[in-house]
Design a protein around this motif. Structure first.
Motif, short mmCIF file in Angstrom:
data_model
loop_
_atom_site.label_atom_id
_atom_site.label_comp_id
_atom_site.label_asym_id
_atom_site.label_seq_id
_atom_site.Cartn_x
_atom_site.Cartn_y
_atom_site.Cartn_z
N ASP A 186 33.30 42.94 30.36
CA ASP A 186 32.02 43.02 31.06
C ASP A 186 31.17 44.15 30.48
OD1 ASP A 186 32.51 40.93 32.82
OD2 ASP A 186 33.36 42.24 34.37
N PRO A 220 28.36 40.98 34.54
CA PRO A 220 28.50 39.91 33.55
C PRO A 220 27.80 40.26 32.24
CG PRO A 220 27.93 38.99 35.68
CD PRO A 220 27.80 40.49 35.82
N ASP A 226 34.79 34.02 29.09
CA ASP A 226 35.22 33.78 30.47
C ASP A 226 34.47 32.55 30.97
OD1 ASP A 226 35.84 33.75 33.14
OD2 ASP A 226 35.38 35.86 33.50
N ASN A 253 31.45 32.15 37.38
CA ASN A 253 30.78 33.45 37.47
C ASN A 253 29.31 33.36 37.86
OD1 ASN A 253 32.87 35.35 36.72
ND2 ASN A 253 32.83 34.40 34.70
N ARG A 272 28.19 35.86 40.48
CA ARG A 272 28.13 37.22 39.92
C ARG A 272 26.85 37.42 39.12
NH1 ARG A 272 32.13 39.26 36.05
NH2 ARG A 272 31.33 41.29 36.70
#
Length: 271
Positions: A110, A211, A255, A259, A262
């Motif tokens: 991240d 992120p 990833d 997400n 996020r």
């Protein structure tokens, strides 16, 4: 007669070019203000990723470099960009929230704002930074907004702090080394961050992880295509060729989990 044939040949060539363009996908890339690469280098850096995406999608993917943030925003708003991958994560975040793009993946690790000082500095943590001279990248940059949000969430009132803006992240070191600032804010994924030991600086605070480098897809990309793409990206670290693609991009892995919330929360966090 020859002139007519030439016109016809030109028309056919134009049609062929248009058909080819329609059969390809575009991957627009923005490295923000922390990249330091020219357009040719960026294209080379992302060619491996484009080839992986093309394999998953069954169509050639062409890398397009976008330097201007306004171009990036307008391109998503108009829907002319098939895919976007950007280090300033707020742009793909708005692509998902405002322009109906779909999140494909983020990149690991991240992103964080790092507060750094010269090794000899007496400052030890973020509490020590209050009232000190702070150097951040240019005001328009993502990391300047990111670091400002981190300071705000730690109780700083930005309007009363001594904040200066350097043209780029490398210049933050200049401010520190020439005693023009006491502390600097940089991106965890920047070249500056990777060389702190060599440059004689240390980290006194790492922000909340957020992120990093989201890859988003236009709404026209089907659910089946998204899943195929996620599968291909998710298994890159299982092969030598895939590891080479990740190394070229400077990330550990993609990833492909869920997400999206996020990414939406990041926009709220940035304020």
């Amino acid at each position: 007669m020859k002139k007519a044939l030439s016109i016809a040949a030109f028309a056919l060539a134009s049609i062929a070019t248009q058909v080819q363009a329609q059969s390809n996908y575009s991957l627009y890339v923005s490295e923000g203000t922390s990249g330091g690469l020219d357009a040719a280098q960026v294209i080379e850096k992302y060619t491996g990723l484009a080839e992986v995406m093309g394999k998953a999608l069954g169509k050639k993917v062409t890398v397009v470099v976008t330097r201007e943030f306004s171009q990036l925003e307008e391109g998503m708003k108009s829907g002319k960009m098939d895919f976007v991958i950007a280090r300033p994560s707020d742009y793909p975040g708005r692509g998902v929230r405002d322009y109906k793009y779909q999140l494909v993946s983020t990149s690991k690790p991240d992103g964080q704002c790092l507060l750094i000082v010269p090794k000899a500095s007496p400052l030890k943590n973020i509490a020590d930074v209050k009232g000190k001279r702070i150097a951040l990248p240019e005001k328009i940059s993502y990391m300047s907004k990111f670091c400002s949000a981190e300071l705000t969430h730690n109780g700083f009132k930005l309007e009363t702090e001594k904040i200066q803006h350097a043209k780029e992240q490398g210049a933050v070191l200049f401010y520190l080394d020439n005693q023009l600032a006491d502390v600097g804010g940089i991106a965890s994924y920047s070249g500056v961050a990777k060389n702190l030991e060599k440059t004689g600086h240390r980290i006194i605070h790492s922000s909340q992880p957020q992120p990093y480098q989201p890859l988003i897809a236009h709404a026209k990309i089907s659910a089946a295509q998204i899943q195929s793409l996620k599968k291909e990206l998710g298994q890159l670290n299982e092969s030598e060729s895939g590891k080479q693609v990740l190394k070229q991009l400077g990330i550990k892995e993609f990833d492909t989990g869920n997400n999206e919330q996020r990414l939406r929360d990041l926009l709220k966090w940035l304020g």
